[in-house]
Motif scaffolding. Structure first.
Motif, short mmCIF file in Angstrom:
data_model
loop_
_atom_site.label_atom_id
_atom_site.label_comp_id
_atom_site.label_asym_id
_atom_site.label_seq_id
_atom_site.Cartn_x
_atom_site.Cartn_y
_atom_site.Cartn_z
N PHE A 6 7.73 -2.39 11.13
CA PHE A 6 7.65 -3.33 10.02
C PHE A 6 8.93 -4.16 9.93
N ARG A 7 8.75 -5.42 9.49
CA ARG A 7 9.93 -6.17 9.07
C ARG A 7 10.44 -5.58 7.76
N HIS A 8 11.66 -5.95 7.40
CA HIS A 8 12.27 -5.38 6.19
C HIS A 8 11.42 -5.66 4.96
N THR A 9 10.90 -6.90 4.83
CA THR A 9 10.11 -7.24 3.64
C THR A 9 8.82 -6.43 3.56
N GLN A 10 8.21 -6.16 4.72
CA GLN A 10 6.98 -5.37 4.72
C GLN A 10 7.25 -3.92 4.33
N LEU A 11 8.35 -3.38 4.83
CA LEU A 11 8.71 -2.02 4.46
C LEU A 11 9.01 -1.93 2.97
N GLU A 12 9.67 -2.95 2.43
CA GLU A 12 9.97 -2.95 1.00
C GLU A 12 8.69 -3.04 0.17
N THR A 13 7.68 -3.75 0.68
CA THR A 13 6.40 -3.83 -0.01
C THR A 13 5.76 -2.46 -0.13
N VAL A 14 5.78 -1.70 0.98
CA VAL A 14 5.20 -0.36 0.95
C VAL A 14 5.99 0.53 -0.01
N LYS A 15 7.32 0.43 0.02
CA LYS A 15 8.14 1.24 -0.89
C LYS A 15 7.84 0.90 -2.35
N ALA A 16 7.56 -0.37 -2.61
CA ALA A 16 7.25 -0.78 -3.99
C ALA A 16 5.98 -0.11 -4.49
N TRP A 17 4.99 0.03 -3.60
CA TRP A 17 3.76 0.72 -3.98
C TRP A 17 4.03 2.18 -4.31
N LEU A 18 4.99 2.79 -3.64
CA LEU A 18 5.26 4.21 -3.86
C LEU A 18 5.87 4.47 -5.23
N ILE A 19 6.61 3.52 -5.78
CA ILE A 19 7.32 3.75 -7.04
C ILE A 19 6.71 3.00 -8.22
N HIS A 20 5.72 2.14 -7.95
CA HIS A 20 5.15 1.33 -9.05
C HIS A 20 4.40 2.24 -10.02
N PRO A 21 4.65 2.11 -11.33
CA PRO A 21 4.00 3.01 -12.31
C PRO A 21 2.49 2.87 -12.36
N ASP A 22 1.94 1.71 -12.01
CA ASP A 22 0.49 1.53 -12.05
C ASP A 22 -0.23 2.41 -11.04
N TYR A 23 0.48 2.85 -9.99
CA TYR A 23 -0.15 3.65 -8.95
C TYR A 23 0.30 5.10 -8.98
N ALA A 24 0.92 5.49 -10.08
CA ALA A 24 1.47 6.85 -10.17
C ALA A 24 0.39 7.92 -10.08
N GLY A 25 -0.84 7.59 -10.46
CA GLY A 25 -1.92 8.57 -10.41
C GLY A 25 -2.51 8.76 -9.04
N LEU A 26 -2.12 7.94 -8.06
CA LEU A 26 -2.66 8.05 -6.71
C LEU A 26 -1.79 8.95 -5.85
N PRO A 27 -2.38 9.70 -4.92
CA PRO A 27 -1.56 10.48 -3.97
C PRO A 27 -0.70 9.54 -3.13
N LEU A 28 0.36 10.09 -2.56
CA LEU A 28 1.28 9.27 -1.76
C LEU A 28 0.57 8.59 -0.60
N HIS A 29 -0.32 9.33 0.09
CA HIS A 29 -0.97 8.73 1.25
C HIS A 29 -1.87 7.56 0.84
N SER A 30 -2.48 7.64 -0.36
CA SER A 30 -3.33 6.54 -0.84
C SER A 30 -2.49 5.31 -1.16
N ARG A 31 -1.28 5.51 -1.70
CA ARG A 31 -0.42 4.37 -2.02
C ARG A 31 0.02 3.66 -0.73
N ILE A 32 0.37 4.46 0.29
CA ILE A 32 0.78 3.86 1.57
C ILE A 32 -0.39 3.12 2.21
N GLN A 33 -1.56 3.78 2.19
CA GLN A 33 -2.76 3.17 2.78
C GLN A 33 -3.09 1.85 2.10
N ARG A 34 -3.03 1.81 0.78
CA ARG A 34 -3.39 0.59 0.06
C ARG A 34 -2.34 -0.51 0.27
N ALA A 35 -1.07 -0.12 0.36
CA ALA A 35 -0.02 -1.11 0.60
C ALA A 35 -0.22 -1.78 1.95
#
Length: 501
Positions: free
Chosen positions: A2-31
């Motif tokens: 990944f480029r830096h911006t793409q990696l940061e996008t995935v990291k944002a999904w991991l910490i965003h409060p709207d996705y806190a109810g999803l498992p980690l793998h689902s957040r990565i998959q959706r990002a």
């Protein structure tokens, strides 16, 4: 990598409060899925190695592996042993289908005393006849394994907590706890984009289709439907005065290119993309994206009937169309009739924000509001983890019963019936491989106490190979064996009568 911006996008999904109810793998998959849909990850581009991405995200390698596995199952990535994972080619479908004349609407005489709409409602019969359950009746779940004691305990809790307040009229949109539980469930399990405010509680998917037809379609307006497809959907649209326009299927589901550049210019399509009824086909990712694009450009609507997606026996089910649609042109229909029990009478719609108020007002003109106690009990049943546990148990039971029925057909009906083993659902399509008429077989089986559903009536235009649906979910292995023996006798008797020599 990944480029830096793409990696940061995935990291944002991991910490965003709207996705806190999803498992980690689902957040990565959706990002990653969103990066692909946005064009940030082009077709053929390699994804990072699972070990490297796991280290960059500070998660386990198994978490990334699960995310990649789901992306592969949904068709977003291609995995090559020894080479890694690559973004799959997702091409726009071209409107190349030839123009065809739409089928003329059947004009039956209006029955005595009925309006034209009334005649349209009854001319093709009801969606079910009630009465005792017959062996092989399709669409029925097993109810004898339902955790009735847990349900009773939760009902007592509801009555103790709410008292007589549980007996009064409820919110016509549905009880807030149930709407929240449904939103959480479909977001996690079906990849939807739902909030409690977008959920409307109804009595069934049939009511959902009737309500949608009346609010979105004018009399005489056309709607694309699957051919073959669920007869209850066609009836709901015809009863509202709309004209169903059949669109054929192949192994990838609805052939959406035949919707494009049609003379009839329908702006609504109804389909069962996750597990097509009755063929069992899954609509490909390419066609899902093409449908979403069509609805956005056309100002149209996609009616997504997700009637039994909980019961998928080969791999993981694909994400629903609603979750892929950034334009809010998809109306999602769900029901607990098949996942729990028919007597519950609770279904739901997930609506675009602008449709919530008009749909809620219209439903009050049908039945006012949904039953309050059952809603509150069901909300606790879902939130307490009982729904998920029941689905997991029944998925295993149904998969085993499906395998048993397939073996029985191969053993006892060889040369007479060919089973088309599905990847999910509660019924198995079967083709007649002998020279017997479908109607004769279905009628003779009914006289013997069997509830086969003929395939011909599910087709609007094409003449299918004769056959029927055999429901397996609601019947024990012993009952399935008994039913196959009865069907074998019926078929042999019919063949003997047809060829007495």
């Amino acid at each position: 990598m990944f480029r830096h911006t793409q990696l940061e996008t995935v990291k944002a999904w991991l910490i965003h409060p709207d996705y806190a109810g999803l498992p980690l793998h689902s957040r990565i998959q959706r990002a990653i899925r969103q990066l692909i849909l946005d064009g940030a990850l082009a077709a053929g581009k390699p994804l990072p190695a699972t070990r490297g991405l796991a280290a960059s995200l500070s998660v386990s390698r198994d978490t990334v592996e699960n995310a990649y596995g789901q992306l592969h199952a949904e068709g977003f990535v291609i995995r090559r042993v020894g080479s890694g994972s690559f973004v799959a080619p997702i091409n726009d479908l071209l409107p190349v289908a030839p123009r065809t004349r739409p089928p003329s609407r059947e004009t039956d005489a209006i029955r005595a005393g009925l309006s034209a709409r009334g005649a349209a409602m009854v001319v093709h019969g009801g969606t079910h006849s009630g009465g005792p359950v017959r062996l092989f009746q399709q669409g029925l779940p097993e109810t004898r394994n339902f955790p009735i004691r847990i349900w009773e305990r939760l009902e007592r809790q509801v009555l103790k907590e709410h008292g007589t307040a549980a007996l009064v009229m409820t919110d016509p949109q549905g009880a807030r706890p149930l709407r929240q539980a449904i939103a959480d469930y479909v977001n996690l399990e079906r990849g939807a984009r739902a909030t409690a405010d977008r959920v409307l509680i109804l009595t069934s998917s049939q009511q959902a289709m009737a309500l949608t037809a009346n609010l979105l379609l004018d009399p005489g307006e056309r709607i694309f439907v699957e051919d073959p497809g669920y007869h209850g959907a066609r009836q709901a649209f015809a009863a509202a005065g709309a004209v169903p326009v059949p669109v054929p299927l192949d192994r990838e589901g609805l052939i959406v290119r035949q919707m494009f550049d049609r003379a009839d210019k329908a702006r609504v399509v109804s389909l069962t993309p996750s597990h097509q009824f009755p063929t069992g086909a899954t609509l490909s990712l390419e066609r899902r994206l093409a449908l979403i694009d069509w609805a956005a450009r056309r100002g149209g609507w996609i009616i997504e009937d997700d009637y039994d997606s909980e019961f998928h026996y080969a791999g993981r089910p694909t994400a629903c169309v609603q979750g892929l649609d950034p334009h809010d042109r998809t109306i999602y229909i769900g029901t607990f009739t098949k996942s729990l029990f028919p007597g519950l009478r609770i279904g739901y719609l997930i609506l675009p924000p602008d449709l919530v108020a008009p749909f809620t007002i219209a439903r009050t003109q049908q039945d006012g509001h949904p039953a309050s106690i059952a809603q509150l009990v069901l909300a606790r049943f879902i939130q307490g983890g009982h729904f998920g546990a029941h689905i997991r148990l029944m998925r295993n039971i149904y998969a085993e019963r499906m395998r048993i029925l397939a073996r029985l057909i191969e053993k006892d009906l060889a040369g007479l019936v060919e089973a088309r083993v599905p990847s999910g659902g509660l019924q198995m399509p079967c083709l007649l491989t002998c020279d017997l008429a479908e109607a004769r077989v279905v009628n003779a089986a009914a006289r013997a106490g069997l509830g086969l559903t003929g395939l011909t009536a599910l087709h609007a235009t094409a003449r299918p190979q004769p056959g029927f649906l055999m429901g397996f979910a609601a019947f024990t292995p012993t009952e399935l064996e008994s039913g196959v023996h009865i069907l074998a006798r019926v078929l042999h008797d019919l063949k003997t009568a047809a060829h007495p020599d």
